[in-house]
Scaffold this motif. Sequence first.
Motif, PDB file in Angstrom:
ATOM      1  N   SER A  17      -4.053  -5.359  -0.497  1.00 18.56           N
ATOM      2  CA  SER A  17      -3.762  -4.032   0.039  1.00 18.56           C
ATOM      3  C   SER A  17      -4.872  -3.034  -0.235  1.00 18.56           C
ATOM      4  N   GLY A  52      -8.807  -2.920   5.644  1.00 16.77           N
ATOM      5  CA  GLY A  52      -9.410  -1.903   4.779  1.00 16.77           C
ATOM      6  C   GLY A  52     -10.644  -1.287   5.412  1.00 16.77           C
ATOM      7  N   PHE A  92       0.848  -1.198   0.000  1.00 22.69           N
ATOM      8  CA  PHE A  92       0.000   0.000   0.000  1.00 22.69           C
ATOM      9  C   PHE A  92       0.887   1.253   0.000  1.00 22.69           C
ATOM     10  N   VAL A 101     -11.759  -5.021   2.824  1.00 26.08           N
ATOM     11  CA  VAL A 101     -11.112  -5.336   1.550  1.00 26.08           C
ATOM     12  C   VAL A 101     -11.626  -6.640   0.949  1.00 26.08           C
ATOM     13  N   GLN A 106      -4.662  -1.606   6.719  1.00 25.73           N
ATOM     14  CA  GLN A 106      -4.316  -2.254   5.460  1.00 25.73           C
ATOM     15  C   GLN A 106      -3.391  -3.440   5.723  1.00 25.73           C
ATOM     16  N   ASN A 141      -7.648   3.601  -1.151  1.00 25.37           N
ATOM     17  CA  ASN A 141      -8.125   2.310  -1.621  1.00 25.37           C
ATOM     18  C   ASN A 141      -8.789   2.499  -2.968  1.00 25.37           C
ATOM     19  N   SER A 164      -4.452   4.817   4.114  1.00 19.25           N
ATOM     20  CA  SER A 164      -4.029   4.649   2.732  1.00 19.25           C
ATOM     21  C   SER A 164      -5.207   4.743   1.776  1.00 19.25           C
ATOM     22  N   SER A 204      -0.240  -5.713   3.904  1.00 22.93           N
ATOM     23  CA  SER A 204       0.856  -5.321   3.025  1.00 22.93           C
ATOM     24  C   SER A 204       1.527  -6.536   2.413  1.00 22.93           C
TER      25      SER A 204
END
Length: 613
Positions: free
Chosen positions: A79, A106, A55, A193, A95, A70, A68, A97
């Motif tokens: 990620s 996420g 990420f 995520v 997140q 998305n 981060s 990695s």
Amino acid sequence: MKKNLKFLLLIPALLTACAPTPQPVDDLASYVNPKIGATTSIDEAGIYHGLGKTFPGAATPFGMVQVSPNTITGGDNGSGYSDEHRTIEGFALTQMSGIGWNGDLGNFLVMPTVAEEGVALQTFAGREKENIAGWRATYDKASETAEAGYYSVLLSRYGVTAECTATTRCGFLRFTYPESSLSRIQIDLARRVGGTAEEECVEVLNDSTFCGYIVCTPDGGGWGDGEGKGRYTLYYYATLSKPMTQYGFWSADIPEDWSRHLGDVVSERYMQRVADAAVIREGNRCQGRHIGFFTEFPTSDDEQVTLKVGVSFVDADGARRNYLAEAADRDFDGARRDASNAWNEALAKVRIEGASDEQLTVFYTALYHTLIDPRIYADADGRYTGGDYAVHAADSTFTKRTIFSGWDVFRSQMPLQCIINPRMISDLINSLITMADESGNGYFERWELMNAYSGCMLGNPALPVIADAWSRGIRTFDAEKALQYGVRSSQTFGNDELGYTPGNLSISYTLEYAYADWSLGRFAELTGHKDVADEYYAKSAAWRNIFDAEKGWFRPRNADGSWAPWPDDARITEWYGCMEADSYQQGWFVPHDMEALTEALGGKEAVIADLDY
């Protein structure tokens, strides 16, 4: 011409107190480029594994929070971000990695928006490739700035500049808006995520503060689309610099009998339900199966609005305390400065002389990526959620950590960390021991995520990490329990029954278990358990049972003792007896008995010729 590089490891005193020696700090963080590896594109990679899957957002060394951008929710995009995408659906606080499989985390997806003429409040991010409408925004690729501890980008659709930074347990988001009579911050509380959250709650406490929780279970997909058994609750405590005088919620009507795994969540019927969610403008609290929160306000040109969020995986009070400890008295710029300083200190444990700027970028970015996991999982007061999913009091001997992707990291990342971050290694081993204790399983998980025994990948990778740590003087963990659970790990997952592991992945399984058994034997020897050492040294010779002398190489073996068929180009046929490799790669993995392997391969000259080939 290649330059001669010199590496100097600034090694902390090995563990009695685990205190690293302070060192002068240069601006090594300036060489880190978090965009390196930040793509999952299978097409660009030319292989089904895709690319780096990191990420680009803001984090601190081994921090709980990673703020981060998305760009995608579904697929093998652990990620949540991939560089080739041209829209952003929001900025999440957690997140993973560098991992494959359908990811997790996420959570707490935040998006700044500006009302558009003729477009009502949207309750769904939308999809890029399917062109399904939502709040998702195009962004100016040239404006993307990614540094260690900081990220920013211009969201072209709204004319909003988004900035991200972090402390260990808190996320900071700063949005610079254009002039508008109706600007917004929208938060998708259900977002995950690899699926969706199971239940979410938000409560507005006053005009600047709101809090709540997000429950994630395997029923909502997540790690391995539920197969990885990802289970956690994220609690949050947030403040906004812009008074929340107008706010509301949305709640999608998701039927109880609908499956909510990843394929379901990204289906058209599910997405349409979210897009049609009811908007609620009354009350100060909302709870449901797929909810969101928004606040609306006018903005002047270049007006900045800051959102600060403390998170906890323990309880609501933990999120509030983490916020008070790390965010209450920090502004965005202060947090960004502190994050950069933390990275400089972490990276300064390895110095390079004689490198070009490009080499410095490559090296320090790679080092940076080794300092993301295993991340801190305990609150600022030391409390943590354990392997029994109960809250445990602080333990003065260690800080609870999570995300030990064992098979992926035990060969290289963990030996490095034994040298430069012995305290972290001590924390990790104590976390694995207490998890085996608290869960009642009594063995070490090979790929741990938020206390889950995910069963992902293969081998017993905790065993070489423990043996390596002990041999280097890292001894701040219970050796008797470590040995007990190590033996149980080998008995539960190992080569015991046949002296090798049969099946389609016979080579990888057998060799990985054999090395782990040797590591366990070494640990037993170092801790004074000679009988156990002798037993596991003997078991480590299992590699011989899948070495076909006629072929002069390793070969998958069936449970009845017969060999699997030998195809053309067997040594370089991917998945022939091996996990994500071919046997020419995996077959050299007898690091504990190289002299015997050399002999089996015909001697030193034959081995050198084969390696040269």
